[in-house]
Every structure is written in C-alpha cells, then in structure tokens.
Design a protein around this motif. Structure first.
Motif, PDB file in Angstrom:
ATOM      1  N   ALA A  79       0.839  -1.207   0.000  1.00  0.00           N
ATOM      2  CA  ALA A  79       0.000   0.000   0.000  1.00  0.00           C
ATOM      3  C   ALA A  79       0.872   1.255   0.000  1.00  0.00           C
ATOM      4  N   GLY A  80       1.946   1.242   0.793  1.00  0.00           N
ATOM      5  CA  GLY A  80       2.849   2.388   0.826  1.00  0.00           C
ATOM      6  C   GLY A  80       3.523   2.629  -0.516  1.00  0.00           C
ATOM      7  N   ALA A  81       3.995   1.548  -1.165  1.00  0.00           N
ATOM      8  CA  ALA A  81       4.656   1.697  -2.469  1.00  0.00           C
ATOM      9  C   ALA A  81       3.682   2.229  -3.520  1.00  0.00           C
ATOM     10  N   LEU A  82       2.436   1.714  -3.515  1.00  0.00           N
ATOM     11  CA  LEU A  82       1.441   2.190  -4.481  1.00  0.00           C
ATOM     12  C   LEU A  82       1.088   3.663  -4.250  1.00  0.00           C
ATOM     13  N   LEU A  83       0.935   4.052  -2.986  1.00  0.00           N
ATOM     14  CA  LEU A  83       0.595   5.442  -2.687  1.00  0.00           C
ATOM     15  C   LEU A  83       1.737   6.392  -3.044  1.00  0.00           C
ATOM     16  N   VAL A  84       2.979   5.960  -2.773  1.00  0.00           N
ATOM     17  CA  VAL A  84       4.130   6.799  -3.136  1.00  0.00           C
ATOM     18  C   VAL A  84       4.219   6.952  -4.647  1.00  0.00           C
ATOM     19  N   ALA A  85       4.032   5.843  -5.386  1.00  0.00           N
ATOM     20  CA  ALA A  85       4.102   5.909  -6.854  1.00  0.00           C
ATOM     21  C   ALA A  85       2.990   6.793  -7.410  1.00  0.00           C
ATOM     22  N   LEU A  86       1.776   6.630  -6.902  1.00  0.00           N
ATOM     23  CA  LEU A  86       0.658   7.450  -7.385  1.00  0.00           C
ATOM     24  C   LEU A  86       0.870   8.915  -7.035  1.00  0.00           C
ATOM     25  N   GLY A  87       1.325   9.176  -5.815  1.00  0.00           N
ATOM     26  CA  GLY A  87       1.592  10.561  -5.411  1.00  0.00           C
ATOM     27  C   GLY A  87       2.680  11.202  -6.251  1.00  0.00           C
ATOM     28  N   ALA A  88       3.751  10.440  -6.563  1.00  0.00           N
ATOM     29  CA  ALA A  88       4.824  10.981  -7.413  1.00  0.00           C
ATOM     30  C   ALA A  88       4.307  11.274  -8.805  1.00  0.00           C
ATOM     31  N   ALA A  89       3.483  10.365  -9.358  1.00  0.00           N
ATOM     32  CA  ALA A  89       2.936  10.590 -10.701  1.00  0.00           C
ATOM     33  C   ALA A  89       2.073  11.839 -10.740  1.00  0.00           C
ATOM     34  N   VAL A  90       1.237  12.029  -9.729  1.00  0.00           N
ATOM     35  CA  VAL A  90       0.353  13.205  -9.693  1.00  0.00           C
ATOM     36  C   VAL A  90       1.175  14.478  -9.511  1.00  0.00           C
ATOM     37  N   LEU A  91       2.158  14.457  -8.602  1.00  0.00           N
ATOM     38  CA  LEU A  91       2.960  15.660  -8.365  1.00  0.00           C
ATOM     39  C   LEU A  91       3.779  16.056  -9.582  1.00  0.00           C
ATOM     40  N   ILE A  92       4.380  15.080 -10.250  1.00  0.00           N
ATOM     41  CA  ILE A  92       5.188  15.386 -11.429  1.00  0.00           C
ATOM     42  C   ILE A  92       4.331  16.048 -12.502  1.00  0.00           C
ATOM     43  N   GLY A  93       3.107  15.540 -12.698  1.00  0.00           N
ATOM     44  CA  GLY A  93       2.223  16.143 -13.683  1.00  0.00           C
ATOM     45  C   GLY A  93       1.649  17.466 -13.225  1.00  0.00           C
ATOM     46  N   ALA A  94       1.200  17.541 -11.968  1.00  0.00           N
ATOM     47  CA  ALA A  94       0.540  18.751 -11.473  1.00  0.00           C
ATOM     48  C   ALA A  94       1.503  19.934 -11.398  1.00  0.00           C
TER      49      ALA A  94
END
Length: 198
Positions: free
Chosen positions: A13-28
C-alpha cells in the motif's frame, strides 16, 4: 503469519501510494516542462491539465454494459478485504479465553482477562516490583504471555525475573493445566519526578 501479512500489505500500500503521489505531483507541478525531461508515453499525468480518464474515454467505458458491474465488484472486493484486515487487527490484540485442562479429561475455559489480572496481582507482590502488566495472546490452547514489570528503585532485575518464572508463570501454567507458557518479559525502571531540595 499475521505479522508477515501486515508488513506485506503495508509495504504494498505504501509503495502504491508513493508511486501514485509521485505521478500526480510530477504532472501537477509540470516538472517535465520546467526541468526539461521526457516522461514515458504510458505516464498517466504529463501536465497540470491531464486527468486519469479523459471525457471521451470515460463515455466510451460507460457505454459498455460490463463497466459499472466491474467497477462496483472491484470496489466491493477492496471494501471486504479492508474489513477482513481490520477485523484481523482487532482479533490479534488479546486472548479472550484460555482452555483449562483438569487432567481427568475434563475441559473448561477461563476468561483471558481474569488470568491476566491474577498474574498481574501475583507479579506485583514480588519484591522490587511496583507495577505489572500482562497480556495473553496466541491460541486458546497454547497461550503466550507478554509481561511488563516496572521495577522500583530497589528492584533487582535478575531476582524479579527469576521469581517471575519460578512463581508467577509456574502457578499460571499449573492452574490452567498447560504444559508450557512461553513469555516475553520487559523490565522497566519506575520514573520518579525530580524534587527541588533546599
């Protein structure tokens, strides 16, 4: 087993949340344009105006008959797995009852909290022990004890531990008709507040 599953689920769960958060931040934050690097073509968020499912894709998926049943089933599975995991966390805290063997083939049960309280009271009577806390875990036929002893200023750790094993654990084992009662014991020193003299 439950501890391993907990660590595995928490790590995933931590790895998925970190990956999703990084993807959103890089785009946003529009980092590819600002820092001058390229993202892979499969990257979900390439800029601040991107969304996970554009309107055309969303309309196309909604038009298919299986879309909503699959989404609802997937969410239901996530909810059920989360509820199971939460129930497993609540169950593993303390042992509700311990099976008592009388030796003549008779079997009874005693509340786990009652046995804990008796062990705590007996441990607090040991010399040098100010407070004791006992928690039983494991299976009802093979309990394990976690014991925390708070020693006073004159408490000797070696003596307290020896007396705990010889008296408290032996009495609990004999009274419940257990062949063994593994225990994890933690010793703490009592903390007194400093007082100003003079």
């Amino acid at each position: 087993m439950l501890r391993t599953v907990n660590r595995l689920l928490t790590g995933l769960a931590g790895a998925l949340l970190v990956a999703l958060g990084a993807a959103v931040l890089i785009g946003a934050l529009d980092l590819p344009r600002r820092w001058g690097f390229e993202l892979p073509s499969a990257w979900p968020f390439a800029g601040p105006d991107d969304v996970l499912l554009p309107g055309t894709d969303l309309r196309r998926w909604r038009a298919r008959g299986w879309w909503w049943p699959v989404v609802i089933a997937a969410l239901a599975v996530v909810v059920l797995l989360s509820a199971w995991w939460l129930a497993a966390q609540a169950r593993r805290g303390r042992l509700r009852e311990v099976v008592v063997h009388s030796g003549g083939g008779e079997v009874a049960s005693v509340r786990g909290r009652a046995l804990e309280e008796v062990m705590e009271a007996e441990a607090e009577e040991l010399p040098g022990v100010e407070r004791a806390a006992v928690a039983l875990s494991g299976r009802r036929t093979a309990p394990r004890a976690r014991i925390v002893l708070t020693l006073g200023a004159r408490g000797a750790p070696g003596v307290a531990l020896a007396r705990l094993c010889e008296e408290v654990l032996r009495h609990a084992r004999m009274s419940a008709g257990l062949t063994r009662l593994p225990a994890e014991v933690r010793l703490r020193a009592v903390r007194h507040r400093a007082e100003r003299v003079g």
